[in-house]
Design an enzyme around this catalytic site. Structure first.
Site, PDB file in Angstrom:
ATOM      1  N   LYS A 140       0.839  -1.219   0.000  1.00 24.57           N
ATOM      2  CA  LYS A 140       0.000   0.000   0.000  1.00 24.57           C
ATOM      3  C   LYS A 140       0.865   1.256   0.000  1.00 24.57           C
ATOM      4  CE  LYS A 140      -2.243   2.761   3.534  1.00 24.57           C
ATOM      5  NZ  LYS A 140      -1.027   3.431   4.021  1.00 24.57           N
ATOM      6  N   ASN A 141       2.013   1.200   0.643  1.00 24.83           N
ATOM      7  CA  ASN A 141       2.836   2.407   0.751  1.00 24.83           C
ATOM      8  C   ASN A 141       3.833   2.569  -0.392  1.00 24.83           C
ATOM      9  OD1 ASN A 141       1.416   3.081   2.976  1.00 24.83           O
ATOM     10  ND2 ASN A 141       3.048   2.709   4.468  1.00 24.83           N
ATOM     11  N   ARG A 150      -0.254  15.216  11.584  1.00 20.99           N
ATOM     12  CA  ARG A 150       0.130  14.946  10.204  1.00 20.99           C
ATOM     13  C   ARG A 150       0.220  16.199   9.323  1.00 20.99           C
ATOM     14  NH1 ARG A 150      -1.808   9.167   8.157  1.00 20.99           N
ATOM     15  NH2 ARG A 150       0.294   9.285   7.342  1.00 20.99           N
ATOM     16  N   ARG A 160      -9.037   0.133   2.797  1.00 21.33           N
ATOM     17  CA  ARG A 160      -8.065   1.122   2.311  1.00 21.33           C
ATOM     18  C   ARG A 160      -6.676   0.502   2.142  1.00 21.33           C
ATOM     19  NH1 ARG A 160      -4.906   5.450   3.596  1.00 21.33           N
ATOM     20  NH2 ARG A 160      -4.850   5.481   5.848  1.00 21.33           N
ATOM     21  N   ASP A 164       3.654   1.302  11.734  1.00 21.24           N
ATOM     22  CA  ASP A 164       2.439   0.616  11.282  1.00 21.24           C
ATOM     23  C   ASP A 164       2.385  -0.842  11.759  1.00 21.24           C
ATOM     24  OD1 ASP A 164       2.201   3.030  10.010  1.00 21.24           O
ATOM     25  OD2 ASP A 164       2.402   2.256   7.980  1.00 21.24           O
ATOM     26  N   CYS A 219      -4.792   8.229   7.866  1.00 22.38           N
ATOM     27  CA  CYS A 219      -5.208   7.837   9.217  1.00 22.38           C
ATOM     28  C   CYS A 219      -5.075   8.983  10.202  1.00 22.38           C
ATOM     29  CB  CYS A 219      -4.363   6.659   9.680  1.00 22.38           C
ATOM     30  SG  CYS A 219      -4.865   5.154   8.879  1.00 22.38           S
TER      31      CYS A 219
HETATM   32  C1  UD1 Z   1       0.904   6.364   2.377  1.00 23.10           C
HETATM   33  C2  UD1 Z   1       2.089   6.129   3.223  1.00 23.10           C
HETATM   34  O1  UD1 Z   1       3.164   5.786   2.728  1.00 23.10           O
HETATM   35  N1  UD1 Z   1       1.932   6.239   4.524  1.00 23.10           N
HETATM   36  C3  UD1 Z   1       3.049   5.951   5.399  1.00 23.10           C
HETATM   37  C4  UD1 Z   1       3.922   7.166   5.475  1.00 23.10           C
HETATM   38  O2  UD1 Z   1       3.107   8.237   5.921  1.00 23.10           O
HETATM   39  P1  UD1 Z   1       3.628   9.725   5.805  1.00 23.10           P
HETATM   40  O3  UD1 Z   1       4.482   9.839   4.603  1.00 23.10           O
HETATM   41  O4  UD1 Z   1       2.446  10.617   5.928  1.00 23.10           O
HETATM   42  O5  UD1 Z   1       4.515   9.808   7.126  1.00 23.10           O
HETATM   43  P2  UD1 Z   1       5.776  10.717   7.408  1.00 23.10           P
HETATM   44  O6  UD1 Z   1       6.974   9.841   7.445  1.00 23.10           O
HETATM   45  O7  UD1 Z   1       5.770  11.874   6.493  1.00 23.10           O
HETATM   46  O8  UD1 Z   1       5.457  11.229   8.885  1.00 23.10           O
HETATM   47  C5  UD1 Z   1       6.347  10.996   9.942  1.00 23.10           C
HETATM   48  C6  UD1 Z   1       6.281  12.123  10.931  1.00 23.10           C
HETATM   49  O9  UD1 Z   1       6.686  13.336  10.314  1.00 23.10           O
HETATM   50  C7  UD1 Z   1       5.734  14.357  10.550  1.00 23.10           C
HETATM   51  N2  UD1 Z   1       5.684  15.266   9.381  1.00 23.10           N
HETATM   52  C8  UD1 Z   1       5.594  14.740   8.141  1.00 23.10           C
HETATM   53  C9  UD1 Z   1       5.501  15.555   7.040  1.00 23.10           C
HETATM   54  C10 UD1 Z   1       5.516  16.956   7.234  1.00 23.10           C
HETATM   55  O10 UD1 Z   1       5.420  17.755   6.281  1.00 23.10           O
HETATM   56  N3  UD1 Z   1       5.617  17.450   8.496  1.00 23.10           N
HETATM   57  C11 UD1 Z   1       5.704  16.632   9.588  1.00 23.10           C
HETATM   58  O11 UD1 Z   1       5.805  17.102  10.726  1.00 23.10           O
HETATM   59  C12 UD1 Z   1       4.427  13.596  10.755  1.00 23.10           C
HETATM   60  O12 UD1 Z   1       3.482  14.364  11.465  1.00 23.10           O
HETATM   61  C13 UD1 Z   1       4.904  12.362  11.508  1.00 23.10           C
HETATM   62  O13 UD1 Z   1       5.010  12.671  12.872  1.00 23.10           O
HETATM   63  O14 UD1 Z   1       4.998   6.904   6.380  1.00 23.10           O
HETATM   64  C14 UD1 Z   1       4.594   6.595   7.716  1.00 23.10           C
HETATM   65  C15 UD1 Z   1       5.835   6.389   8.566  1.00 23.10           C
HETATM   66  O15 UD1 Z   1       6.523   5.257   8.159  1.00 23.10           O
HETATM   67  C16 UD1 Z   1       3.685   5.379   7.738  1.00 23.10           C
HETATM   68  O16 UD1 Z   1       3.144   5.244   9.035  1.00 23.10           O
HETATM   69  C17 UD1 Z   1       2.528   5.542   6.758  1.00 23.10           C
HETATM   70  O17 UD1 Z   1       1.860   4.310   6.620  1.00 23.10           O
HETATM   71  C1  PEP Z   2      -0.722   5.404   8.628  1.00 20.46           C
HETATM   72  C2  PEP Z   2      -0.972   4.640   7.583  1.00 20.46           C
HETATM   73  O1  PEP Z   2      -1.295   5.031   6.351  1.00 20.46           O
HETATM   74  P1  PEP Z   2      -1.613   6.482   5.728  1.00 20.46           P
HETATM   75  O2  PEP Z   2      -0.329   7.230   5.704  1.00 20.46           O
HETATM   76  O3  PEP Z   2      -2.064   6.134   4.363  1.00 20.46           O
HETATM   77  O4  PEP Z   2      -2.668   7.119   6.575  1.00 20.46           O
HETATM   78  C3  PEP Z   2      -0.846   3.160   7.670  1.00 20.46           C
HETATM   79  O5  PEP Z   2      -0.771   2.515   6.591  1.00 20.46           O
HETATM   80  O6  PEP Z   2      -0.842   2.615   8.772  1.00 20.46           O
END
Ligand code: UD1
Ligand code: PEP
Length: 446
Positions: A26-27, A129, A422, A314, A124
């Site tokens: 999914k990711n 986020r 999802r 996750d 989620c």
């Molecule tokens: C679709 C997808 O691939 N989702 C994954 C992706 O989410 P996603 O890419 O959203 O997660 P991030 O690695 O960006 O987030 C990690 C941390 O960074 C913070 N942050 C991130 C971006 C930003 O602009 N500012 C900020 O502060 C977030 O709030 C969080 O605390 O990586 C996460 C961490 O492995 C996984 O749990 C999710 O399943």
């Molecule tokens: C946090 C997750 O996904 P998403 O970033 O798509 O919300 C997840 O796959 O557990």
């Protein structure tokens, strides 16, 4: 199968036993689909799961003029971006709140069209986020960003330029944003403090197949040399290590035995070490991994989630359900999302003993320490779980509730199960195949 009904009845107490298969992650898959937008010709992606996040991205690609059609093999998608320039993106608002992926359209659309409109994101609800890193890096590439009703409007007055970027935290999404933007930017981009999750490496493989030049150093630095154009790709998506770990946790919590076809050791090494420490058994072969409860007492552990190669966040929620069956006190320190332990209150209603703390209870201090976030937990076990009425809070929390309901005595009513579609392909069929006693009221399953 898409489940429209919102309630699942789960009659617990039966070990899950048998075999299921995981397909592409999914990711990774939705991001590889976005990458197809960068190509001058068609791309072919294999091992694509039938999950909602894939359907959302497919809809977004089509809205932008990409032709998406199934290939000859099951799970194969062919995406042709030849007509992106002439697309009419009128209905983009319909995709607001659908997933995290729309933000990754920024770079590809800025390169192709010179502008982009990004609707509000979904994903989620496990923390604030924010997407500040994404916009900051896009500005560094030369994009102009303006908040408009329903989303953000971006413009690239001229070709985006490679730049030097230091992420404040190794964000997966922001790293992907940089990759998908830098590959066609002018000159070199150096990204430090990058995320290096296996799904990111696989996205880099996709981009390299398209003609990109990307070097990964050992110190979280990624160097991208921009090129003038990219072609299409043919790629088989890496399997979903997060789904695989969810089924592994289900085997442990229900005292079962599940062969996860498609699971790969390399991307799951950290999870496998932890699984073994808890007392779970596994056996790896070329096609997958068998996970089972060996019959002896499970052991409590101290666990801290982290960016790769640490313990993936996750994986945390499903494993916590298994830890309610371990002897002694387990300590969980969630360092990636500030609100990812909220799901434990329902487990307590089922009979678990889980206490949450604001302090960092792991070995390190994280970004959430000394702030108002209940991001550490002490799980005291083993506890007998009882069936309950459960409302699914998020994707992994939802799957964790299913595991808890399956491990519990009695019947649970699990509300909001559609959310699980999802990220978990055909989860109802898989549950039935594994012998779970589940019912969709008014519908036959299996
Ligand atoms: C679709 C997808 O691939 N989702 C994954 C992706 O989410 P996603 O890419 O959203 O997660 P991030 O690695 O960006 O987030 C990690 C941390 O960074 C913070 N942050 C991130 C971006 C930003 O602009 N500012 C900020 O502060 C977030 O709030 C969080 O605390 O990586 C996460 C961490 O492995 C996984 O749990 C999710 O399943
Ligand atoms: C946090 C997750 O996904 P998403 O970033 O798509 O919300 C997840 O796959 O557990």
């Amino acid at each position: 199968m898409t489940v429209n009904d919102d309630v699942l009845l789960v009659h617990g107490g039966t070990p899950l036993e048998g075999e299921i298969r995981v397909r592409g992650a999914k990711n990774l898959v939705p991001k590889a689909m976005v990458a197809a937008l960068l190509g001058s010709g068609p791309s072919r992606l294999r091992n694509v799961p039938d999950i909602r996040d894939v359907r959302v991205v497919r809809g977004l690609l089509q809205l932008h003029g990409v032709t998406v059609r199934p290939g000859d093999e099951p799970g194969e998608l062919i995406m042709d971006p030849s007509h992106v320039e002439s697309a009419n993106v009128a209905d983009i608002d319909a995709h607001a709140g659908s997933s995290r992926i729309p933000i990754l359209f920024c770079g590809p659309l800025l390169h192709r069209l010179g502008h982009a409109f990004i609707p509000g994101l979904g994903g989620c609800d496990i923390g604030g986020r924010p997407i500040d890193f994404h916009f900051e890096v896009l500005r560094q590439f030369g994009a102009k960003i303006e908040k408009r009703e329903g989303g953000q409007y971006l413009e690239a007055p001229q070709r985006l330029r490679g730049t030097k970027i230091q992420l404040p935290y190794p964000s997966v999404g922001a790293t992907e944003q940089v990759l998908l933007t830098a590959v066609l930017a002018e000159g070199v981009t150096e990204l430090s403090n990058a995320a290096v999750e296996p799904e990111i490496e696989d996205l880099i493989c996709v981009l390299q197949k398209m003609g990109a030049i990307i070097a990964m150093d050992t110190d979280r630095t990624i160097r991208i040399t921009g090129v003038d154009s990219l072609g299409g790709y043919t790629h088989a998506a890496l399997p979903d290590r997060l789904e695989a770990a969810s089924w592994a946790s289900a085997a442990l919590a229900t005292e079962g035995n599940i062969y996860v076809r498609g699971a790969q050791q390399r991307s799951m090494m950290t999870f496998l070490n932890t699984y073994r420490k808890v007392g779970g058994a596994f056996e790896i072969d070329d096609e997958g991994i068998r996970f089972w409860h060996p019959g002896s007492q499970l052991k409590s552990i101290a666990l801290e989630t982290d960016v790769h190669p640490g313990f993936q966040t996750d994986w945390q929620q499903p494993l916590v359900v298994a830890l309610t069956q371990a002897t002694g006190l387990s300590i969980i320190h969630e360092t990636v999302y500030e609100s990812r332990l909220g799901f434990t209150s329902a487990l307590n209603q089922m009979g678990a003993h889980i206490q949450l703390y604001r302090e960092c209870l792991g070995g390190s201090n994280c970004r959430f320490g000394q702030r108002n976030f209940l991001h550490s937990a002490v799980v005291s076990g083993p506890t007998k779980l009882q069936g309950a009425d459960l409302v699914i809070p998020d994707l992994r929390g939802g799957f964790s509730y299913l595991i808890a309901a399956l491990a519990a005595q009695g019947t649970s009513r699990v509300h909001g199960i559609d959310l699980i579609n999802r990220g978990y392909e055909n989860f109802m069929e898989k549950l039935v195949e594994l012998g779970a006693k589940v019912e969709l009221p008014g519908k036959a399953l299996g």
